[in-house]
Enzyme design. Structure first.
Site, PDB file in Angstrom:
ATOM      1  N   THR A  46      -5.815   5.014  -4.158  1.00  0.00           N
ATOM      2  CA  THR A  46      -6.864   5.098  -3.145  1.00  0.00           C
ATOM      3  C   THR A  46      -8.081   5.860  -3.661  1.00  0.00           C
ATOM      4  OG1 THR A  46      -5.122   5.082  -1.470  1.00  0.00           O
ATOM      5  CG2 THR A  46      -7.304   5.739  -0.735  1.00  0.00           C
ATOM      6  N   TYR A 133       6.250   5.888  -8.931  1.00  0.00           N
ATOM      7  CA  TYR A 133       5.328   5.078  -8.136  1.00  0.00           C
ATOM      8  C   TYR A 133       5.642   3.623  -8.416  1.00  0.00           C
ATOM      9  CZ  TYR A 133       0.715   3.826  -6.102  1.00  0.00           C
ATOM     10  OH  TYR A 133      -0.302   3.324  -5.336  1.00  0.00           O
ATOM     11  N   LYS A 161       7.528   6.931  -4.599  1.00  0.00           N
ATOM     12  CA  LYS A 161       6.602   6.300  -3.660  1.00  0.00           C
ATOM     13  C   LYS A 161       6.904   4.815  -3.696  1.00  0.00           C
ATOM     14  CE  LYS A 161       1.787   5.418  -2.448  1.00  0.00           C
ATOM     15  NZ  LYS A 161       0.359   5.532  -2.832  1.00  0.00           N
TER      16      LYS A 161
END
Length: 295
Positions: A46, A133, A161
């Protein structure tokens, strides 16, 4: 409650006339620090790190750490050259970070053995906890369940994640119990938390973070009906936040609130007029109502 639990915000990187807007970033972090969130991720997807120079990445991290007011900060590390990523992790060891978020190498699509070796090298180099991730939609390679379970044996790999897109894999990781499972696909955070996931790293939580935090807290207390009421009200915004590539919708929503400028680094572009109009309809009625949502 575990350290890697609750709602974490993967911060956007605000820009002003093409440059990183340190002032706006610091103000965002300070704004979120007392909303009940668990911590921050700096330089995650992000935050558009792929378009930031090394100097800019260092400035972003310095700004976030200075403004976080004691909340933990995890740093995204990614790349397709293992040696370069390891060198970056070694440099981060000198900073007061809470951990690193490590993805599979992107673009080159290594074998699972290559992915395991890459992430194990990161974990060996890191003095702080490592969060896996799993985001094959961006890296081009999945962290398959056997690989994650093998990596879970490493003493510094403590969480994942989960953006893998497989409810069965998510459930298997929760049942295995060695890693904290943080939802990274925002629309699935409620179901992940209900199944025993520890929290979420949620870009959509930039808006109405108190509500996301309250929802997670209520679920941890077993108050399903109250948590579901909050979640159902958030779902339209969560969907809109990913109507176009992240972080464009989140940045547009923050700009509508006057918190940042609606700028992204090419090749990312601002949202379409249609999505901007949708966000305005969703965000405007909810502004100014960030009071406690725990009955």
């Amino acid at each position: 409650m575990s350290f890697f639990s609750g709602i974490w915000i993967p911060l956007v990187t605000p820009f002003h006339a093409g440059r990183v807007d340190d002032s706006a970033l610091g103000a965002l972090v300070r704004r979120y620090a007392d909303t009940g969130i668990a911590g921050f991720v700096a330089l995650g997807t992000t935050g558009e790190p792929a378009t930031l120079s090394g100097h800019e990445q260092d400035k972003v991290l310095s700004t976030v750490l200075a403004a976080a007011d004691g909340l933990p900060v995890v740093v995204g590390v990614s790349g397709n050259d293992t040696a370069q990523v390891v060198a970056r992790v070694e440099a981060l060891n000198a900073l007061p970070i809470a951990g690193v978020l490590a993805s599979a190498p992107y673009y080159i699509k290594p074998s699972q053995a290559g992915v395991i070796g890459h992430i194990a090298a990161i974990a060996d180099a890191s003095r702080t906890p490592v969060v896996l991730y799993d985001i094959p939609a961006r890296t081009g390679v999945e962290l398959e369940l056997p690989a994650i379970l093998e990596l879970a044996a490493h003493e510094r790999i403590v969480a994942v994640k989960d953006c893998g897109g497989s409810p069965d894999k998510t459930r298997s990781l929760i049942l295995d119990g060695r890693l904290e499972v943080l939802c990274g696909d925002d629309i699935h955070m409620f179901s992940t938390l209900c199944e025993g996931g520890s929290g979420a790293i949620a870009a959509s939580a930039h808006l109405f973070p108190e509500r996301f935090a309250a929802m997670a807290r209520l679920l941890s207390e077993g108050r399903l009906v109250d948590a579901r009421t909050i979640w159902h009200a958030l779902v339209p915004f969560v969907r809109a936040a990913f109507a176009e590539p992240n972080p464009a919708p989140v940045k547009a929503a923050l700009a509508l609130q006057g918190l940042i400028r609606n700028e992204l680094r090419p090749p990312l572009t601002a949202v379409s007029k249609g999505v901007e109009s949708l966000l305005e309809k969703l965000v405007t009625p909810m502004q100014g109502t960030e009071t406690s949502h725990a009955p």
